[in-house]
Design a protein around this motif. Structure first.
Motif, PDB file in Angstrom:
ATOM      1  N   ALA A  95       0.577  -1.462  -0.004  1.00  0.00           N
ATOM      2  CA  ALA A  95      -0.126   0.279   0.054  1.00  0.00           C
ATOM      3  C   ALA A  95       1.168   1.054  -0.191  1.00  0.00           C
ATOM      4  N   GLU A  96       1.882   1.411   0.780  1.00  0.00           N
ATOM      5  CA  GLU A  96       3.135   2.540   0.730  1.00  0.00           C
ATOM      6  C   GLU A  96       3.595   2.755  -0.891  1.00  0.00           C
ATOM      7  N   ARG A  97       3.898   1.294  -0.964  1.00  0.00           N
ATOM      8  CA  ARG A  97       4.839   1.111  -2.553  1.00  0.00           C
ATOM      9  C   ARG A  97       4.005   2.216  -3.413  1.00  0.00           C
ATOM     10  N   ALA A  98       2.113   0.992  -3.760  1.00  0.00           N
ATOM     11  CA  ALA A  98       1.230   1.987  -4.238  1.00  0.00           C
ATOM     12  C   ALA A  98       0.868   3.852  -3.834  1.00  0.00           C
ATOM     13  N   ALA A  99       1.548   4.116  -2.573  1.00  0.00           N
ATOM     14  CA  ALA A  99       0.861   5.686  -2.399  1.00  0.00           C
ATOM     15  C   ALA A  99       2.093   6.188  -3.572  1.00  0.00           C
ATOM     16  N   VAL A 100       3.407   6.066  -3.071  1.00  0.00           N
ATOM     17  CA  VAL A 100       4.659   6.490  -3.242  1.00  0.00           C
ATOM     18  C   VAL A 100       4.042   6.418  -5.497  1.00  0.00           C
ATOM     19  N   LEU A 101       3.603   5.728  -5.405  1.00  0.00           N
ATOM     20  CA  LEU A 101       3.523   5.576  -7.126  1.00  0.00           C
ATOM     21  C   LEU A 101       2.425   6.927  -7.239  1.00  0.00           C
ATOM     22  N   ALA A 102       1.755   7.008  -6.816  1.00  0.00           N
ATOM     23  CA  ALA A 102       0.205   7.549  -6.624  1.00  0.00           C
ATOM     24  C   ALA A 102       0.412   9.496  -6.856  1.00  0.00           C
ATOM     25  N   GLU A 103       1.351   9.605  -5.862  1.00  0.00           N
ATOM     26  CA  GLU A 103       1.733  10.963  -5.684  1.00  0.00           C
ATOM     27  C   GLU A 103       2.439  11.539  -6.655  1.00  0.00           C
ATOM     28  N   VAL A 104       3.612  10.373  -7.330  1.00  0.00           N
ATOM     29  CA  VAL A 104       4.592  10.482  -8.451  1.00  0.00           C
ATOM     30  C   VAL A 104       4.003  11.268  -9.852  1.00  0.00           C
ATOM     31  N   ASP A 105       2.570  10.456  -9.824  1.00  0.00           N
ATOM     32  CA  ASP A 105       1.572  10.182 -11.084  1.00  0.00           C
ATOM     33  C   ASP A 105       0.466  11.548 -10.655  1.00  0.00           C
ATOM     34  N   VAL A 106       0.468  12.262  -9.813  1.00  0.00           N
ATOM     35  CA  VAL A 106      -0.333  13.855  -9.673  1.00  0.00           C
ATOM     36  C   VAL A 106       0.903  14.796 -10.161  1.00  0.00           C
ATOM     37  N   PHE A 107       2.211  14.423 -10.178  1.00  0.00           N
ATOM     38  CA  PHE A 107       3.733  15.549 -10.709  1.00  0.00           C
ATOM     39  C   PHE A 107       3.233  15.341 -12.154  1.00  0.00           C
ATOM     40  N   LEU A 108       3.194  13.886 -12.160  1.00  0.00           N
ATOM     41  CA  LEU A 108       3.145  13.481 -13.892  1.00  0.00           C
ATOM     42  C   LEU A 108       2.333  14.344 -14.520  1.00  0.00           C
ATOM     43  N   ALA A 109       0.744  14.094 -14.113  1.00  0.00           N
ATOM     44  CA  ALA A 109       0.152  14.591 -14.493  1.00  0.00           C
ATOM     45  C   ALA A 109      -0.101  15.947 -14.987  1.00  0.00           C
ATOM     46  N   GLY A 110       0.125  16.668 -14.051  1.00  0.00           N
ATOM     47  CA  GLY A 110       0.529  17.965 -14.421  1.00  0.00           C
ATOM     48  C   GLY A 110       1.837  19.261 -15.392  1.00  0.00           C
ATOM     49  N   LEU A 111       2.637  17.635 -15.690  1.00  0.00           N
ATOM     50  CA  LEU A 111       3.205  17.676 -16.345  1.00  0.00           C
ATOM     51  C   LEU A 111       2.566  17.694 -17.862  1.00  0.00           C
ATOM     52  N   VAL A 112       1.652  16.519 -17.897  1.00  0.00           N
ATOM     53  CA  VAL A 112       1.503  16.263 -19.209  1.00  0.00           C
ATOM     54  C   VAL A 112       0.429  16.189 -20.274  1.00  0.00           C
ATOM     55  N   ALA A 113      -0.471  17.130 -19.030  1.00  0.00           N
ATOM     56  CA  ALA A 113      -1.677  17.810 -19.217  1.00  0.00           C
ATOM     57  C   ALA A 113      -2.125  18.963 -20.802  1.00  0.00           C
ATOM     58  N   GLU A 114      -1.227  19.120 -21.616  1.00  0.00           N
ATOM     59  CA  GLU A 114      -0.923  19.337 -22.204  1.00  0.00           C
ATOM     60  C   GLU A 114      -0.585  19.435 -23.811  1.00  0.00           C
TER      61      GLU A 114
END
Length: 477
Positions: free
Chosen positions: A442-461
């Motif tokens: 669960a902790e590993r998945a949570a780290v990847l989820a947080e990384v995904d938040v920042f990646l979404a900000g970069l690839v939104a456009e």
């Protein structure tokens, strides 16, 4: 454009709904001063009226409000300025200069008065200098040039200061930017005083979105810029929603920890600052945000598997710093296509690309440790390629700007989790409690989820640029 966004109603009092929403007494003071020093907005106003403006400074810029003659607070700012992202101290001082009070153009006769004051001060200073041995032919020109500098220097400083600020005017443009600024302010408030990297990063992304929106509104009207504005507002809403979830989760876990502190010893913070959901066991509760964790995939002996190009590789590496005083970078995310770059060891990069893109889901972030797990715990890496050489080449591409990447400075435990397989555990010793704490799935998945938040900000456009001159993907036999 028929697609519209409806921002959910913020909790009262909403940010920037009125001037100084969080400090109503401040508005009363500013209004009283404005009534004494300038022209308020009422029925006597004409196009030539120089309305007095009340500047409300914020961490991201400022709002300039007019003062209605009927005593009611205005609903729409007269002008909104957005400071450049990552502003330096000098650039923030430029913001203070633009909002100086009273501004030279807001009080009639202020320039002649200031010039007279400068003449008097320069005369006194000149006489003082002459009395202390400064030659007259040096002091006299300085006395004569001072009034000229007083008249023209503010305009030059204004011009230089505006290079770091985007200023938007007009009711429609200000109404939109006012709504976007309210969302961004909530991100800034959540990040204030917090050491959570994801909260600070969300505020940084929000500043960039606000800056981009101000640029669109400076050069286009609302209708022609609607596509870009809607895209930015959607991403801002997503950031606000995710930050609210993080804050709520922290509050819930903090309350649970306080309630249970009499039953079990205090535990050390988990990856990225959160605490483990259950101690010493592999948690079965899914993380806050679902992340698609790849399952072990034996290599098919026949028949092609589905290849997904929209995949990202996450790998850890030796820490480095992009500049003095910056946070260390110890983990990087690149697009799968970067493995096909000619400056990456080949054919190893192409083979890893083939493994990375087989049977994935669009947008999935795949840690290198997951590939190791799929390759029989790393036993089969020699049949695929030299992953150490390939990741070193990828890091060189990123550092020399030959491809785009998301660079991260993960905390120690979070970095350890992404370096282990999807079903592995990390044990950390809590010296204060004199015991070990176990972090798992669960902790590993949570780290990847947080990384995904920042990646979404970069690839939104626009997606991450993998580089130029890419090789063709390996053909699947």
């Amino acid at each position: 454009m028929t697609d519209t966004l409806h921002t959910p109603p913020p909790t009262a009092p909403a940010y920037h709904e009125r001037p100084f929403t969080r400090d109503p007494r401040r508005w009363d003071r500013e209004r009283s001063r404005a009534l004494r020093t300038g022209h308020v907005r009422d029925h006597t106003c004409s196009a030539a009226c120089e309305l007095v403006l009340v500047h409300e400074r914020t961490p991201w810029g400022w709002l300039a409000w007019t003062v209605p003659g009927d005593g009611s607070p205005p609903e729409i700012p007269h002008r909104i300025a957005v400071l450049t992202p990552g502003a330096t101290r000098t650039q923030r001082l430029a913001l203070c200069w633009l909002t100086r009070c009273p501004a030279p153009d807001s009080v009639p006769g202020s320039l002649p008065f200031s010039a007279a004051a400068v003449v008097l001060l320069s005369l006194v200073a000149g006489l003082f200098a002459i009395n202390h041995g400064v030659p007259v032919d040096v002091a006299l020109p300085a006395i004569l040039l001072a009034p000229l500098l007083a008249e023209h220097l503010p305009d030059r400083l204004d011009s230089r200061a505006r290079e770091h600020v985007r200023i938007v005017e007009g009711d429609d443009a200000c109404r939109y930017l006012q709504r976007l600024a309210a969302l961004h302010t909530s991100l800034v408030q959540a990040a204030a005083g917090s050491d959570r990297y994801e909260l600070r990063r969300s505020a940084e992304i929000g500043q960039g979105l606000l800056w981009d929106a101000a640029g669109l509104l400076q050069t286009q009207d609302i209708r022609s810029a609607s596509d870009g504005l809607i895209a930015r507002e959607r991403l801002m809403l997503q950031l606000v929603h995710q930050v609210a979830q993080i804050v709520e989760r922290d509050a819930t876990e903090g309350g649970a920890a306080d309630a249970g502190q009499t039953r079990e010893p205090r535990r050390s913070p988990g990856p990225s600052g959160f605490r483990p959901t259950t101690p010493r066991t592999t948690p079965s509760t899914p993380p806050l945000r679902t992340v698609h964790m790849p399952k072990p995939q034996p290599q098919p002996e026949s028949g092609p598997a589905v290849r997904t190009q929209d995949v990202y590789l996450l790998f850890a590496h030796e820490p480095y710093y992009v500049g003095p005083g910056t946070q260390e970078i110890n983990t990087t995310v690149v697009a799968a296509g970067s493995l096909l770059h000619p400056q990456v060891l080949q054919p190893d990069g192409t083979r890893i690309h083939d493994l990375l893109t087989q049977g994935r889901k669009p947008g999935e972030i795949v840690p290198l440790s997951t590939l190791t797990y799929e390759l029989n715990g790393g036993v089969d890496w020699p049949t695929v390629g030299d992953w150490e050489h390939v990741t070193t080449d990828l890091l060189q591409l990123v550092r020399f700007g030959n491809c785009d990447a998301l660079s991260l400075g993960l905390p120690e435990i979070a970095r350890a989790l992404v370096c282990t397989g999807p079903h592995s555990h990390v044990r950390a010793f809590d010296a204060a409690a004199d015991e070990f704490v176990v972090y798992g799935v669960a902790e590993r998945a949570a780290v990847l989820a947080e990384v995904d938040v920042f990646l979404a900000g970069l690839v939104a456009e626009q997606d991450l640029w993998p580089g130029d001159g890419l090789l063709s993907p390996q053909a699947r036999v």
